[in-house]
Scaffold this motif. Structure first.
Motif, PDB file in Angstrom:
ATOM      1  N   ALA A 167      35.784  26.357  32.869  1.00 48.11           N
ATOM      2  CA  ALA A 167      36.542  26.927  31.754  1.00 48.11           C
ATOM      3  C   ALA A 167      36.609  25.947  30.592  1.00 48.11           C
ATOM      4  O   ALA A 167      36.857  24.761  30.778  1.00 48.11           O
ATOM      5  CB  ALA A 167      37.950  27.281  32.206  1.00 48.11           C
ATOM      6  N   HIS A 168      36.363  26.468  29.405  1.00 49.79           N
ATOM      7  CA  HIS A 168      36.520  25.701  28.167  1.00 49.79           C
ATOM      8  C   HIS A 168      37.941  25.897  27.653  1.00 49.79           C
ATOM      9  O   HIS A 168      38.675  26.758  28.145  1.00 49.79           O
ATOM     10  CB  HIS A 168      35.535  26.170  27.110  1.00 49.79           C
ATOM     11  N   GLN A 169      38.312  25.159  26.649  1.00 54.37           N
ATOM     12  CA  GLN A 169      39.637  25.284  26.066  1.00 54.37           C
ATOM     13  C   GLN A 169      39.846  26.713  25.564  1.00 54.37           C
ATOM     14  O   GLN A 169      39.023  27.259  24.832  1.00 54.37           O
ATOM     15  CB  GLN A 169      39.810  24.307  24.912  1.00 54.37           C
ATOM     16  N   GLY A 170      40.944  27.355  25.992  1.00 54.21           N
ATOM     17  CA  GLY A 170      41.296  28.694  25.550  1.00 54.21           C
ATOM     18  C   GLY A 170      40.635  29.814  26.330  1.00 54.21           C
ATOM     19  O   GLY A 170      40.820  30.984  26.001  1.00 54.21           O
ATOM     20  N   ASP A 171      39.874  29.506  27.377  1.00 50.76           N
ATOM     21  CA  ASP A 171      39.184  30.537  28.150  1.00 50.76           C
ATOM     22  C   ASP A 171      40.137  31.338  29.027  1.00 50.76           C
ATOM     23  O   ASP A 171      41.114  30.816  29.554  1.00 50.76           O
ATOM     24  CB  ASP A 171      38.121  29.918  29.065  1.00 50.76           C
ATOM     25  N   THR A 172      39.809  32.610  29.177  1.00 55.07           N
ATOM     26  CA  THR A 172      40.451  33.481  30.156  1.00 55.07           C
ATOM     27  C   THR A 172      39.363  33.938  31.120  1.00 55.07           C
ATOM     28  O   THR A 172      38.168  33.740  30.867  1.00 55.07           O
ATOM     29  CB  THR A 172      41.063  34.717  29.469  1.00 55.07           C
ATOM     30  N   VAL A 173      39.757  34.575  32.210  1.00 54.86           N
ATOM     31  CA  VAL A 173      38.765  35.098  33.156  1.00 54.86           C
ATOM     32  C   VAL A 173      37.878  36.125  32.460  1.00 54.86           C
ATOM     33  O   VAL A 173      36.660  36.116  32.627  1.00 54.86           O
ATOM     34  CB  VAL A 173      39.455  35.692  34.405  1.00 54.86           C
ATOM     35  N   ASP A 174      38.474  37.001  31.659  1.00 53.61           N
ATOM     36  CA  ASP A 174      37.684  37.998  30.928  1.00 53.61           C
ATOM     37  C   ASP A 174      36.674  37.338  29.995  1.00 53.61           C
ATOM     38  O   ASP A 174      35.530  37.793  29.889  1.00 53.61           O
ATOM     39  CB  ASP A 174      38.585  38.927  30.127  1.00 53.61           C
ATOM     40  N   ALA A 175      37.080  36.283  29.308  1.00 56.50           N
ATOM     41  CA  ALA A 175      36.168  35.589  28.383  1.00 56.50           C
ATOM     42  C   ALA A 175      34.997  34.968  29.142  1.00 56.50           C
ATOM     43  O   ALA A 175      33.856  35.021  28.686  1.00 56.50           O
ATOM     44  CB  ALA A 175      36.915  34.527  27.584  1.00 56.50           C
ATOM     45  N   LEU A 176      35.268  34.385  30.303  1.00 56.00           N
ATOM     46  CA  LEU A 176      34.191  33.809  31.116  1.00 56.00           C
ATOM     47  C   LEU A 176      33.216  34.884  31.576  1.00 56.00           C
ATOM     48  O   LEU A 176      32.003  34.698  31.527  1.00 56.00           O
ATOM     49  CB  LEU A 176      34.771  33.081  32.329  1.00 56.00           C
ATOM     50  N   CYS A 177      33.744  36.035  32.011  1.00 57.80           N
ATOM     51  CA  CYS A 177      32.887  37.126  32.465  1.00 57.80           C
ATOM     52  C   CYS A 177      32.037  37.652  31.316  1.00 57.80           C
ATOM     53  O   CYS A 177      30.849  37.920  31.492  1.00 57.80           O
ATOM     54  CB  CYS A 177      33.727  38.258  33.051  1.00 57.80           C
ATOM     55  N   GLN A 178      32.644  37.789  30.155  1.00 60.11           N
ATOM     56  CA  GLN A 178      31.905  38.284  28.993  1.00 60.11           C
ATOM     57  C   GLN A 178      30.783  37.312  28.602  1.00 60.11           C
ATOM     58  O   GLN A 178      29.660  37.716  28.362  1.00 60.11           O
ATOM     59  CB  GLN A 178      32.856  38.491  27.813  1.00 60.11           C
ATOM     60  N   ARG A 179      31.106  36.031  28.572  1.00 62.14           N
ATOM     61  CA  ARG A 179      30.131  35.031  28.134  1.00 62.14           C
ATOM     62  C   ARG A 179      28.973  34.864  29.128  1.00 62.14           C
ATOM     63  O   ARG A 179      27.818  34.747  28.743  1.00 62.14           O
ATOM     64  CB  ARG A 179      30.832  33.689  27.909  1.00 62.14           C
ATOM     65  N   HIS A 180      29.283  34.851  30.427  1.00 59.94           N
ATOM     66  CA  HIS A 180      28.250  34.532  31.417  1.00 59.94           C
ATOM     67  C   HIS A 180      27.603  35.747  32.062  1.00 59.94           C
ATOM     68  O   HIS A 180      26.474  35.659  32.549  1.00 59.94           O
ATOM     69  CB  HIS A 180      28.828  33.621  32.502  1.00 59.94           C
ATOM     70  N   LEU A 181      28.328  36.892  32.078  1.00 62.99           N
ATOM     71  CA  LEU A 181      27.789  38.081  32.725  1.00 62.99           C
ATOM     72  C   LEU A 181      27.474  39.199  31.731  1.00 62.99           C
ATOM     73  O   LEU A 181      26.857  40.189  32.087  1.00 62.99           O
ATOM     74  CB  LEU A 181      28.776  38.607  33.779  1.00 62.99           C
TER      75      LEU A 181
ATOM     76  N   THR B 264      34.281  30.515  40.116  1.00 62.18           N
ATOM     77  CA  THR B 264      33.101  31.133  40.716  1.00 62.18           C
ATOM     78  C   THR B 264      33.007  32.569  40.237  1.00 62.18           C
ATOM     79  O   THR B 264      33.962  33.329  40.355  1.00 62.18           O
ATOM     80  CB  THR B 264      33.178  31.078  42.252  1.00 62.18           C
ATOM     81  N   LEU B 265      31.843  32.932  39.678  1.00 61.24           N
ATOM     82  CA  LEU B 265      31.593  34.286  39.194  1.00 61.24           C
ATOM     83  C   LEU B 265      30.536  34.940  40.074  1.00 61.24           C
ATOM     84  O   LEU B 265      29.682  34.252  40.640  1.00 61.24           O
ATOM     85  CB  LEU B 265      31.081  34.247  37.747  1.00 61.24           C
TER      86      LEU B 265
END
Length: 68
Positions: free
Chosen positions: A5-19, A50-51
């Protein structure tokens, strides 16, 4: 796949960025990462998450295009 996780990340943001989306995957991410739900919605920077390898296929999805 594991991401950090980067600064300000949420689970939704991680899913959007990587998936490339969040459809039906957020709950799966929380199941794959015990203790993640106990953290704030904005994840602490450096949190490993983990995604799944890909978004689940949704056979009931409908694509509607309003304009050409």
């Amino acid at each position: 796949m594991q991401v950090i996780a980067h600064q300000g990340d949420t689970v939704d943001a991680l899913c959007q960025r990587h998936l490339g989306g969040t459809a039906s995957v957020t709950e799966q991410v929380y199941e794959m990462n015990p203790g993640l739900a106990a953290l704030d919605p904005i994840l602490p920077m450096g949190t490993p998450v983990t995604l799944p390898d890909a978004l689940p296929a949704d056979s009931n999805s409908t694509h509607i295009q309003l304009w050409d």
